[in-house]
Design a protein around this motif. Structure first.
Motif, PDB file in Angstrom:
ATOM      1  N   GLU A 106       0.846  -1.200   0.000  1.00 23.86           N
ATOM      2  CA  GLU A 106       0.000   0.000   0.000  1.00 23.86           C
ATOM      3  C   GLU A 106       0.880   1.250   0.000  1.00 23.86           C
ATOM      4  O   GLU A 106       1.980   1.224   0.562  1.00 23.86           O
ATOM      5  CB  GLU A 106      -0.945  -0.017   1.219  1.00 23.86           C
ATOM      6  N   ARG A 107       0.372   2.330  -0.604  1.00 22.32           N
ATOM      7  CA  ARG A 107       1.209   3.535  -0.708  1.00 22.32           C
ATOM      8  C   ARG A 107       1.434   4.159   0.659  1.00 22.32           C
ATOM      9  O   ARG A 107       2.515   4.591   0.998  1.00 22.32           O
ATOM     10  CB  ARG A 107       0.577   4.544  -1.654  1.00 22.32           C
ATOM     11  N   GLN A 108       0.370   4.234   1.450  1.00 19.79           N
ATOM     12  CA  GLN A 108       0.514   4.805   2.794  1.00 19.79           C
ATOM     13  C   GLN A 108      -0.357   4.000   3.752  1.00 19.79           C
ATOM     14  O   GLN A 108      -1.584   4.084   3.684  1.00 19.79           O
ATOM     15  CB  GLN A 108       0.098   6.281   2.806  1.00 19.79           C
ATOM     16  N   PRO A 109       0.258   3.208   4.621  1.00 17.36           N
ATOM     17  CA  PRO A 109      -0.570   2.375   5.505  1.00 17.36           C
ATOM     18  C   PRO A 109      -1.365   3.220   6.501  1.00 17.36           C
ATOM     19  O   PRO A 109      -0.923   4.309   6.883  1.00 17.36           O
ATOM     20  CB  PRO A 109       0.450   1.505   6.240  1.00 17.36           C
ATOM     21  N   LEU A 110      -2.519   2.708   6.876  1.00 14.89           N
ATOM     22  CA  LEU A 110      -3.266   3.347   7.961  1.00 14.89           C
ATOM     23  C   LEU A 110      -2.597   2.909   9.261  1.00 14.89           C
ATOM     24  O   LEU A 110      -2.501   1.713   9.548  1.00 14.89           O
ATOM     25  CB  LEU A 110      -4.719   2.866   7.924  1.00 14.89           C
ATOM     26  N   LEU A 111      -2.114   3.861  10.029  1.00 16.58           N
ATOM     27  CA  LEU A 111      -1.435   3.565  11.293  1.00 16.58           C
ATOM     28  C   LEU A 111      -2.255   4.126  12.450  1.00 16.58           C
ATOM     29  O   LEU A 111      -2.818   5.225  12.346  1.00 16.58           O
ATOM     30  CB  LEU A 111      -0.034   4.183  11.314  1.00 16.58           C
ATOM     31  N   ALA A 112      -2.311   3.379  13.530  1.00 16.02           N
ATOM     32  CA  ALA A 112      -3.043   3.838  14.716  1.00 16.02           C
ATOM     33  C   ALA A 112      -2.179   3.578  15.946  1.00 16.02           C
ATOM     34  O   ALA A 112      -1.495   2.556  16.025  1.00 16.02           O
ATOM     35  CB  ALA A 112      -4.371   3.102  14.830  1.00 16.02           C
ATOM     36  N   VAL A 113      -2.226   4.497  16.881  1.00 20.19           N
ATOM     37  CA  VAL A 113      -1.400   4.391  18.085  1.00 20.19           C
ATOM     38  C   VAL A 113      -2.305   4.136  19.289  1.00 20.19           C
ATOM     39  O   VAL A 113      -3.344   4.789  19.447  1.00 20.19           O
ATOM     40  CB  VAL A 113      -0.619   5.706  18.333  1.00 20.19           C
ATOM     41  N   VAL A 114      -1.892   3.194  20.131  1.00 19.38           N
ATOM     42  CA  VAL A 114      -2.600   2.940  21.402  1.00 19.38           C
ATOM     43  C   VAL A 114      -1.909   3.760  22.484  1.00 19.38           C
ATOM     44  O   VAL A 114      -0.688   3.642  22.672  1.00 19.38           O
ATOM     45  CB  VAL A 114      -2.557   1.443  21.766  1.00 19.38           C
ATOM     46  N   LEU A 115      -2.689   4.575  23.190  1.00 23.61           N
ATOM     47  CA  LEU A 115      -2.121   5.452  24.230  1.00 23.61           C
ATOM     48  C   LEU A 115      -2.883   5.286  25.538  1.00 23.61           C
ATOM     49  O   LEU A 115      -4.074   4.943  25.533  1.00 23.61           O
ATOM     50  CB  LEU A 115      -2.250   6.920  23.816  1.00 23.61           C
ATOM     51  N   THR A 116      -2.169   5.531  26.633  1.00 23.08           N
ATOM     52  CA  THR A 116      -2.849   5.598  27.940  1.00 23.08           C
ATOM     53  C   THR A 116      -2.554   6.967  28.555  1.00 23.08           C
ATOM     54  O   THR A 116      -1.574   7.617  28.188  1.00 23.08           O
ATOM     55  CB  THR A 116      -2.335   4.501  28.901  1.00 23.08           C
ATOM     56  N   PRO A 117      -3.371   7.395  29.512  1.00 17.76           N
ATOM     57  CA  PRO A 117      -3.128   8.704  30.114  1.00 17.76           C
ATOM     58  C   PRO A 117      -1.830   8.730  30.916  1.00 17.76           C
ATOM     59  O   PRO A 117      -1.188   9.769  31.018  1.00 17.76           O
ATOM     60  CB  PRO A 117      -4.328   8.915  31.052  1.00 17.76           C
ATOM     61  N   ASP A 118      -1.443   7.589  31.495  1.00 15.00           N
ATOM     62  CA  ASP A 118      -0.266   7.572  32.369  1.00 15.00           C
ATOM     63  C   ASP A 118       0.737   6.534  31.854  1.00 15.00           C
ATOM     64  O   ASP A 118       0.484   5.841  30.884  1.00 15.00           O
ATOM     65  CB  ASP A 118      -0.687   7.236  33.808  1.00 15.00           C
ATOM     66  N   ALA A 119       1.882   6.443  32.547  1.00 11.34           N
ATOM     67  CA  ALA A 119       2.919   5.474  32.167  1.00 11.34           C
ATOM     68  C   ALA A 119       3.133   4.507  33.323  1.00 11.34           C
ATOM     69  O   ALA A 119       2.609   4.719  34.419  1.00 11.34           O
ATOM     70  CB  ALA A 119       4.215   6.210  31.853  1.00 11.34           C
ATOM     71  N   GLY A 120       3.909   3.449  33.090  1.00 13.21           N
ATOM     72  CA  GLY A 120       4.238   2.497  34.160  1.00 13.21           C
ATOM     73  C   GLY A 120       3.687   1.118  33.865  1.00 13.21           C
ATOM     74  O   GLY A 120       2.922   0.935  32.908  1.00 13.21           O
ATOM     75  N   PRO A 121       4.055   0.140  34.697  1.00 19.11           N
ATOM     76  CA  PRO A 121       3.678  -1.258  34.427  1.00 19.11           C
ATOM     77  C   PRO A 121       2.166  -1.479  34.312  1.00 19.11           C
ATOM     78  O   PRO A 121       1.715  -2.216  33.423  1.00 19.11           O
ATOM     79  CB  PRO A 121       4.247  -2.011  35.642  1.00 19.11           C
ATOM     80  N   ALA A 122       1.378  -0.847  35.179  1.00 14.25           N
ATOM     81  CA  ALA A 122      -0.081  -1.053  35.096  1.00 14.25           C
ATOM     82  C   ALA A 122      -0.622  -0.472  33.795  1.00 14.25           C
ATOM     83  O   ALA A 122      -1.512  -1.056  33.157  1.00 14.25           O
ATOM     84  CB  ALA A 122      -0.776  -0.419  36.295  1.00 14.25           C
ATOM     85  N   ALA A 123      -0.056   0.662  33.385  1.00 11.89           N
ATOM     86  CA  ALA A 123      -0.485   1.272  32.113  1.00 11.89           C
ATOM     87  C   ALA A 123      -0.131   0.363  30.942  1.00 11.89           C
ATOM     88  O   ALA A 123      -0.888   0.266  29.965  1.00 11.89           O
ATOM     89  CB  ALA A 123       0.165   2.643  31.945  1.00 11.89           C
ATOM     90  N   ASP A 124       1.014  -0.326  31.032  1.00 12.21           N
ATOM     91  CA  ASP A 124       1.396  -1.256  29.956  1.00 12.21           C
ATOM     92  C   ASP A 124       0.338  -2.364  29.812  1.00 12.21           C
ATOM     93  O   ASP A 124      -0.055  -2.731  28.702  1.00 12.21           O
ATOM     94  CB  ASP A 124       2.746  -1.931  30.259  1.00 12.21           C
ATOM     95  N   VAL A 125      -0.085  -2.915  30.953  1.00  9.97           N
ATOM     96  CA  VAL A 125      -1.062  -4.004  30.905  1.00  9.97           C
ATOM     97  C   VAL A 125      -2.403  -3.479  30.363  1.00  9.97           C
ATOM     98  O   VAL A 125      -3.054  -4.114  29.525  1.00  9.97           O
ATOM     99  CB  VAL A 125      -1.255  -4.645  32.299  1.00  9.97           C
ATOM    100  N   ARG A 126      -2.778  -2.298  30.835  1.00  9.09           N
ATOM    101  CA  ARG A 126      -4.035  -1.691  30.358  1.00  9.09           C
ATOM    102  C   ARG A 126      -3.963  -1.455  28.848  1.00  9.09           C
ATOM    103  O   ARG A 126      -4.920  -1.703  28.119  1.00  9.09           O
ATOM    104  CB  ARG A 126      -4.280  -0.370  31.111  1.00  9.09           C
ATOM    105  N   ALA A 127      -2.810  -0.961  28.386  1.00 10.51           N
ATOM    106  CA  ALA A 127      -2.640  -0.742  26.942  1.00 10.51           C
ATOM    107  C   ALA A 127      -2.746  -2.063  26.179  1.00 10.51           C
ATOM    108  O   ALA A 127      -3.293  -2.113  25.075  1.00 10.51           O
ATOM    109  CB  ALA A 127      -1.287  -0.086  26.672  1.00 10.51           C
ATOM    110  N   GLY A 128      -2.232  -3.140  26.785  1.00 12.14           N
ATOM    111  CA  GLY A 128      -2.328  -4.462  26.147  1.00 12.14           C
ATOM    112  C   GLY A 128      -3.777  -4.924  26.035  1.00 12.14           C
ATOM    113  O   GLY A 128      -4.188  -5.494  25.019  1.00 12.14           O
ATOM    114  N   LEU A 129      -4.550  -4.669  27.085  1.00 14.84           N
ATOM    115  CA  LEU A 129      -5.988  -5.001  27.035  1.00 14.84           C
ATOM    116  C   LEU A 129      -6.652  -4.253  25.879  1.00 14.84           C
ATOM    117  O   LEU A 129      -7.400  -4.827  25.085  1.00 14.84           O
ATOM    118  CB  LEU A 129      -6.671  -4.578  28.344  1.00 14.84           C
ATOM    119  N   ALA A 130      -6.360  -2.938  25.801  1.00 10.82           N
ATOM    120  CA  ALA A 130      -6.984  -2.102  24.759  1.00 10.82           C
ATOM    121  C   ALA A 130      -6.514  -2.516  23.372  1.00 10.82           C
ATOM    122  O   ALA A 130      -7.319  -2.626  22.439  1.00 10.82           O
ATOM    123  CB  ALA A 130      -6.648  -0.638  25.025  1.00 10.82           C
ATOM    124  N   MET A 131      -5.207  -2.756  23.259  1.00 12.44           N
ATOM    125  CA  MET A 131      -4.651  -3.157  21.962  1.00 12.44           C
ATOM    126  C   MET A 131      -5.354  -4.417  21.449  1.00 12.44           C
ATOM    127  O   MET A 131      -5.765  -4.500  20.296  1.00 12.44           O
ATOM    128  CB  MET A 131      -3.148  -3.410  22.124  1.00 12.44           C
TER     129      MET A 131
END
Ligand SMILES: Cc1cc2nc3c(=O)[nH]c(=O)nc-3n(C[C@H](O)[C@H](O)[C@H](O)COP(=O)(O)O)c2cc1C
Length: 329
Positions: free
Chosen positions: A226-251
């Motif tokens: 594809e000429r330009q892939p559709l890219l999407a970013v998963v973000l959380t309001p905060d950082a740290g190990p719990a945020a990583d797990v939460r981001a994994g749930l959302a992802m």
């Protein structure tokens, strides 16, 4: 545990291990005690070069946790999740208890079905856009897990420049190349790592951001991406190990939702795996939150090549009368 409950939990664990993980490293362990399942980080399976802080590994455990929850709901159980329940045990990422009756919804069925159909698509996409209604559903999927999904727009050039920079640096890093070689181009029946059949065809011109060198099969005929892939970013309001797990749930909820509407997905992780580009991507998305994963989405012809998973006895410990039995503990 009654027999029927143990079947329910076994099914939920079979769903959990279908989660994605970098190089299919499967950095998780589970301990099961009646109505309680612990999800743990397996430090021995964290990629020490690409993921020294275990960020991608915790994302993967979050994805496995989502699959577990989805499966329990589909089987009519109501899960309750506590993230990082014990400060003294940082690798105990979540405890899931389940009881009561859950009325199974259409969404439960759709997501549970997608768990076993989702796979990483490393082939070209068509130049066909993902409709606004589907994008909105993907944004809602992330929001439902306390995270944000942002479709890359103005940030596209800077983000892809970071990806290329990271890939350039990794290509010159012997330790990275050795780690990558250990986990990729595996035999089709391998219980972990990425088989050669899951690799994509070489692009017909240089500079394509869709695919990493290690996930490319040079023996396949060259194809246009594809000429330009559709890219999407998963973000959380905060950082740290719990945020990583939460981001994994959302992802994972985003990936399953995409799968359910035949939108194929893959990952663009290089910028997170090099310190300087990790700082760059954190800065780029700072106004929106803490970035955790970049997903590529689109429509493509899928010759799905399934990646293997380790057998349950390697990853699950049963706790009987307070004692652990089986492997994985
Ligand atoms: C945090 C994370 C990062 C990943 N990074 C990449 C990547 O950069 N390139 C890629 O092709 N696949 C990437 N993957 C996909 C894994 O290789 C894939 O999930 C694994 O091989 C299992 O295959 P499956 O997703 O088809 O089940 C990533 C997965 C996760 C969870």
């Amino acid at each position: 545990m009654t027999r029927s409950l143990s079947i329910v939990v076994d099914q939920a664990l079979a769903a959990a291990v279908r989660a994605p993980s970098p190089h299919n490293s499967q950095p998780w362990r589970f301990a099961v005690d009646r109505e309680r399942v612990e999800v743990r980080l397996d430090r021995d399976r964290v990629l020490s070069v690409a993921d020294p802080d275990a960020h991608e590994a915790r994302l993967s455990c979050g994805a496995a946790l989502l699959n577990l929850v989805v499966s329990l709901r589909f089987q009519g159980f109501e899960p309750r999740v506590r993230l990082l329940p014990d400060a003294a045990e940082p690798d105990l990422l979540a405890v899931v208890t389940h009881d009561g009756n859950h009325r199974v919804s259409v969404e439960d069925q759709t997501l549970a079905d997608a768990v076993f159909r989702r796979h990483t698509h490393r082939r070209p996409f068509l130049d066909r856009s993902v409709p606004a209604g589907i994008r909105a559903a993907l944004v809602r999927a992330a929001g439902g897990e306390g995270a944000t999904l942002h479709f890359v727009d103005a940030e596209y050039v800077r983000l892809t420049a970071l990806a290329r920079r990271a890939e350039f640096l990794q290509a010159g890093d012997d330790a990275f190349r050795a780690e990558s070689a250990r986990w990729t181009r595996r035999h089709a029946a391998s219980p972990d790592g990425v088989p050669l059949g899951a690799a994509g065809p070489p692009p017909d011109h240089e500079g394509v951001v869709a695919l990493r060198e290690s996930h490319l099969d040079p023996d396949l005929p060259v194809r246009a991406y594809e000429r330009q892939p559709l890219l999407a970013v998963v973000l959380t309001p905060d950082a740290g190990p719990a945020a990583d797990v939460r981001a994994g749930l959302a992802m994972q909820r985003v990936l399953l939702t995409a799968t359910s509407v035949r939108v194929a997905t893959s990952f663009l992780s290089q910028p997170f795996e090099v310190a300087s580009t990790r700082a760059g991507i954190t800065e780029l998305f700072r106004p929106l939150g803490r970035p955790h994963a970049v997903l590529r989405m689109g429509y493509g012809y899928s010759a799905a090549s399934w990646t293997g998973r380790r057998p349950a006895h390697d990853v699950v410990a049963r706790i009987v009368d307070g004692e652990k039995r089986n492997g994985g503990g």
